[in-house]
Design a protein around this motif. Structure first.
Motif, PDB file in Angstrom:
ATOM      1  N   LEU A 108       0.805  -1.224   0.000  1.00 40.08           N
ATOM      2  CA  LEU A 108       0.000   0.000   0.000  1.00 40.08           C
ATOM      3  C   LEU A 108       0.842   1.279   0.000  1.00 40.08           C
ATOM      4  CD1 LEU A 108      -2.826  -0.992   2.529  1.00 40.08           C
ATOM      5  CD2 LEU A 108      -2.895  -1.045   0.024  1.00 40.08           C
ATOM      6  N   ASN A 109       2.145   1.141   0.171  1.00 40.78           N
ATOM      7  CA  ASN A 109       3.051   2.297   0.162  1.00 40.78           C
ATOM      8  C   ASN A 109       2.632   3.351   1.187  1.00 40.78           C
ATOM      9  OD1 ASN A 109       5.284   3.767  -0.717  1.00 40.78           O
ATOM     10  ND2 ASN A 109       4.089   4.908  -2.229  1.00 40.78           N
ATOM     11  N   GLN A 110       2.322   2.911   2.405  1.00 44.13           N
ATOM     12  CA  GLN A 110       1.932   3.854   3.446  1.00 44.13           C
ATOM     13  C   GLN A 110       2.603   3.511   4.777  1.00 44.13           C
ATOM     14  OE1 GLN A 110      -2.406   3.361   3.173  1.00 44.13           O
ATOM     15  NE2 GLN A 110      -2.382   2.003   4.946  1.00 44.13           N
ATOM     16  N   ASP A 111       3.901   3.204   4.688  1.00 47.16           N
ATOM     17  CA  ASP A 111       4.639   2.847   5.903  1.00 47.16           C
ATOM     18  C   ASP A 111       4.707   3.986   6.917  1.00 47.16           C
ATOM     19  OD1 ASP A 111       4.996   0.407   4.788  1.00 47.16           O
ATOM     20  OD2 ASP A 111       7.166   0.566   4.488  1.00 47.16           O
ATOM     21  N   GLY A 112       4.597   5.219   6.468  1.00 44.67           N
ATOM     22  CA  GLY A 112       4.659   6.356   7.390  1.00 44.67           C
ATOM     23  C   GLY A 112       3.314   6.826   7.878  1.00 44.67           C
ATOM     24  N   VAL A 113       2.312   5.981   7.752  1.00 42.21           N
ATOM     25  CA  VAL A 113       0.940   6.366   8.101  1.00 42.21           C
ATOM     26  C   VAL A 113       0.307   5.284   8.975  1.00 42.21           C
ATOM     27  CG1 VAL A 113      -1.355   6.897   7.158  1.00 42.21           C
ATOM     28  CG2 VAL A 113       0.691   7.653   5.944  1.00 42.21           C
ATOM     29  N   ALA A 114      -0.533   5.694   9.909  1.00 43.78           N
ATOM     30  CA  ALA A 114      -1.373   4.765  10.673  1.00 43.78           C
ATOM     31  C   ALA A 114      -2.821   4.963  10.248  1.00 43.78           C
ATOM     32  CB  ALA A 114      -1.227   5.002  12.172  1.00 43.78           C
ATOM     33  N   VAL A 115      -3.492   3.866   9.980  1.00 47.86           N
ATOM     34  CA  VAL A 115      -4.886   3.891   9.532  1.00 47.86           C
ATOM     35  C   VAL A 115      -5.721   3.061  10.505  1.00 47.86           C
ATOM     36  CG1 VAL A 115      -6.470   3.202   7.687  1.00 47.86           C
ATOM     37  CG2 VAL A 115      -4.233   4.176   7.110  1.00 47.86           C
ATOM     38  N   ALA A 116      -6.934   3.494  10.775  1.00 45.71           N
ATOM     39  CA  ALA A 116      -7.835   2.738  11.645  1.00 45.71           C
ATOM     40  C   ALA A 116      -9.215   2.637  11.025  1.00 45.71           C
ATOM     41  CB  ALA A 116      -7.936   3.385  13.022  1.00 45.71           C
ATOM     42  N   HIS A 117      -9.800   1.458  11.105  1.00 47.90           N
ATOM     43  CA  HIS A 117     -11.186   1.209  10.712  1.00 47.90           C
ATOM     44  C   HIS A 117     -11.937   0.732  11.956  1.00 47.90           C
ATOM     45  CE1 HIS A 117     -10.155   1.119   6.338  1.00 47.90           C
ATOM     46  NE2 HIS A 117      -9.009   0.637   6.791  1.00 47.90           N
ATOM     47  N   ALA A 118     -13.174   1.168  12.119  1.00 47.41           N
ATOM     48  CA  ALA A 118     -13.970   0.742  13.276  1.00 47.41           C
ATOM     49  C   ALA A 118     -15.416   0.508  12.857  1.00 47.41           C
ATOM     50  CB  ALA A 118     -13.922   1.792  14.380  1.00 47.41           C
ATOM     51  N   THR A 119     -15.988  -0.553  13.381  1.00 47.61           N
ATOM     52  CA  THR A 119     -17.404  -0.857  13.174  1.00 47.61           C
ATOM     53  C   THR A 119     -18.050  -1.074  14.533  1.00 47.61           C
ATOM     54  OG1 THR A 119     -16.860  -1.972  11.104  1.00 47.61           O
ATOM     55  CG2 THR A 119     -19.044  -2.375  12.014  1.00 47.61           C
ATOM     56  N   VAL A 120     -19.223  -0.480  14.734  1.00 45.68           N
ATOM     57  CA  VAL A 120     -19.917  -0.615  16.008  1.00 45.68           C
ATOM     58  C   VAL A 120     -21.344  -1.098  15.772  1.00 45.68           C
ATOM     59  CG1 VAL A 120     -20.664   1.805  16.033  1.00 45.68           C
ATOM     60  CG2 VAL A 120     -20.509   0.556  18.183  1.00 45.68           C
ATOM     61  N   LEU A 121     -21.813  -1.938  16.667  1.00 45.93           N
ATOM     62  CA  LEU A 121     -23.200  -2.392  16.665  1.00 45.93           C
ATOM     63  C   LEU A 121     -23.880  -1.837  17.908  1.00 45.93           C
ATOM     64  CD1 LEU A 121     -25.461  -4.176  15.441  1.00 45.93           C
ATOM     65  CD2 LEU A 121     -24.608  -6.040  16.887  1.00 45.93           C
ATOM     66  N   LEU A 122     -25.012  -1.161  17.703  1.00 46.87           N
ATOM     67  CA  LEU A 122     -25.792  -0.606  18.809  1.00 46.87           C
ATOM     68  C   LEU A 122     -27.138  -1.311  18.891  1.00 46.87           C
ATOM     69  CD1 LEU A 122     -25.328   3.244  18.191  1.00 46.87           C
ATOM     70  CD2 LEU A 122     -23.835   1.704  19.498  1.00 46.87           C
ATOM     71  N   GLU A 123     -27.688  -1.357  20.100  1.00 48.72           N
ATOM     72  CA  GLU A 123     -29.044  -1.860  20.265  1.00 48.72           C
ATOM     73  C   GLU A 123     -29.882  -0.826  20.996  1.00 48.72           C
ATOM     74  OE1 GLU A 123     -29.227  -5.400  22.570  1.00 48.72           O
ATOM     75  OE2 GLU A 123     -28.291  -4.512  24.353  1.00 48.72           O
ATOM     76  N   GLU A 124     -31.164  -0.809  20.662  1.00 45.93           N
ATOM     77  CA  GLU A 124     -32.105   0.107  21.275  1.00 45.93           C
ATOM     78  C   GLU A 124     -32.311  -0.293  22.730  1.00 45.93           C
ATOM     79  OE1 GLU A 124     -35.572   1.920  18.687  1.00 45.93           O
ATOM     80  OE2 GLU A 124     -36.159   0.033  19.602  1.00 45.93           O
ATOM     81  N   ILE A 125     -32.380   0.702  23.595  1.00 42.70           N
ATOM     82  CA  ILE A 125     -32.651   0.445  25.010  1.00 42.70           C
ATOM     83  C   ILE A 125     -34.159   0.470  25.222  1.00 42.70           C
ATOM     84  CG2 ILE A 125     -32.240   1.177  27.381  1.00 42.70           C
ATOM     85  CD1 ILE A 125     -29.735   0.394  25.833  1.00 42.70           C
ATOM     86  N   LYS A 126     -34.676  -0.564  25.856  1.00 45.20           N
ATOM     87  CA  LYS A 126     -36.109  -0.620  26.137  1.00 45.20           C
ATOM     88  C   LYS A 126     -36.341  -0.870  27.624  1.00 45.20           C
ATOM     89  CE  LYS A 126     -37.511  -2.317  21.561  1.00 45.20           C
ATOM     90  NZ  LYS A 126     -38.338  -1.188  21.164  1.00 45.20           N
ATOM     91  N   THR A 127     -37.442  -0.347  28.127  1.00 45.17           N
ATOM     92  CA  THR A 127     -37.856  -0.615  29.492  1.00 45.17           C
ATOM     93  C   THR A 127     -38.476  -2.008  29.557  1.00 45.17           C
ATOM     94  OG1 THR A 127     -40.083   0.235  29.177  1.00 45.17           O
ATOM     95  CG2 THR A 127     -38.381   1.842  29.746  1.00 45.17           C
ATOM     96  N   PRO A 128     -38.725  -2.544  30.745  1.00 39.75           N
ATOM     97  CA  PRO A 128     -39.397  -3.848  30.840  1.00 39.75           C
ATOM     98  C   PRO A 128     -40.746  -3.875  30.131  1.00 39.75           C
ATOM     99  CG  PRO A 128     -38.444  -3.257  32.954  1.00 39.75           C
ATOM    100  CD  PRO A 128     -38.286  -2.051  32.054  1.00 39.75           C
ATOM    101  N   GLU A 129     -41.390  -2.707  29.987  1.00 39.15           N
ATOM    102  CA  GLU A 129     -42.681  -2.648  29.299  1.00 39.15           C
ATOM    103  C   GLU A 129     -42.516  -2.644  27.782  1.00 39.15           C
ATOM    104  OE1 GLU A 129     -41.758  -0.304  31.591  1.00 39.15           O
ATOM    105  OE2 GLU A 129     -42.714  -1.310  33.276  1.00 39.15           O
ATOM    106  N   GLY A 130     -41.257  -2.624  27.308  1.00 38.27           N
ATOM    107  CA  GLY A 130     -41.003  -2.654  25.880  1.00 38.27           C
ATOM    108  C   GLY A 130     -40.959  -1.295  25.222  1.00 38.27           C
TER     109      GLY A 130
END
Length: 200
Positions: free
Chosen positions: A137-159
């Motif tokens: 990739l010819n990028q020895d002088g560079v740091a690269v980061a990729h991130a993926t996140v999964l979120l879930e909806e917060i619900k009360t006991p009543e839904g």
């Protein structure tokens, strides 16, 4: 469920400390950037913001603003966590890839994983950190980061949706990342535009 993806890259620069994933690393060069150059936390921040359609890191912390010169990137991460909490979600898990020639990440991956988990308020088992070399990739002088996140909806006991109270966002963030449900069931809505003066 919602998915967010983040990407960031920074060039190495002599004379500055190297910080990746909130972890100081003993290395003769750091990462150039308007803040502390933490490429991993920047990618995670963008993944979190993107998952709740809240813009990106530059929306909240423009590189042109001198207030963020040398700032610790966990400030950016906390803002993204506030946006996630306000939208009524919590982190399920996060996966990341670092692409850099040096330093070697494998020997410190466990410590980095623990630090990222601590900053996010989740278990280390919910954080993935992988490292690859940039072969061809010819990028020895560079740091690269990729991130993926999964979120879930917060619900009360009543839904019903558990919504963060705008007057107490800090408490809501702590509750959500600790897995404690918030029982305010008012209509879901974004908080007012973020004011960066709050952090100075």
């Amino acid at each position: 469920m919602r998915i967010g993806y983040g990407f960031d890259s920074h060039a190495f620069k002599p004379g500055v400390p190297l910080i990746i994933g909130g972890l100081p690393i003993d290395y003769p060069e750091g990462l150039a950037g308007h803040s502390d150059g933490d490429v991993l936390l920047h990618a995670i921040t963008d993944a979190l913001l993107g998952a709740v359609s809240a813009g990106d890191i530059g929306t909240f912390f423009p590189p042109s603003d001198p207030r963020w010169k040398g700032a610790a990137s966990d400030i950016f991460l906390r803002t993204a966590l506030e946006e996630v909490a306000t939208a009524g979600y919590r982190i399920v898990n996060i996966d990341t890839v670092l692409v850099l020639a040096k330093p070697k990440i494998v020997p410190i991956a466990g410590d980095m994983r623990a630090r990222v988990a601590e900053l996010l308020g989740v278990s280390p088992r919910d954080v993935g950190i992988k490292a690859k070399t940039p072969e061809g990739l010819n990028q020895d002088g560079v740091a690269v980061a990729h991130a993926t996140v999964l979120l879930e909806e917060i619900k009360t006991p009543e839904g019903k949706l558990a919504i963060a109270v705008e007057d107490d966002v800090d408490a809501a963030v702590k509750n959500l990342v600790d897995g404690i449900e918030v029982h305010d069931t008012r209509a879901l809505g974004r908080k007012p535009a973020f004011d960066t003066d709050d952090l100075t």
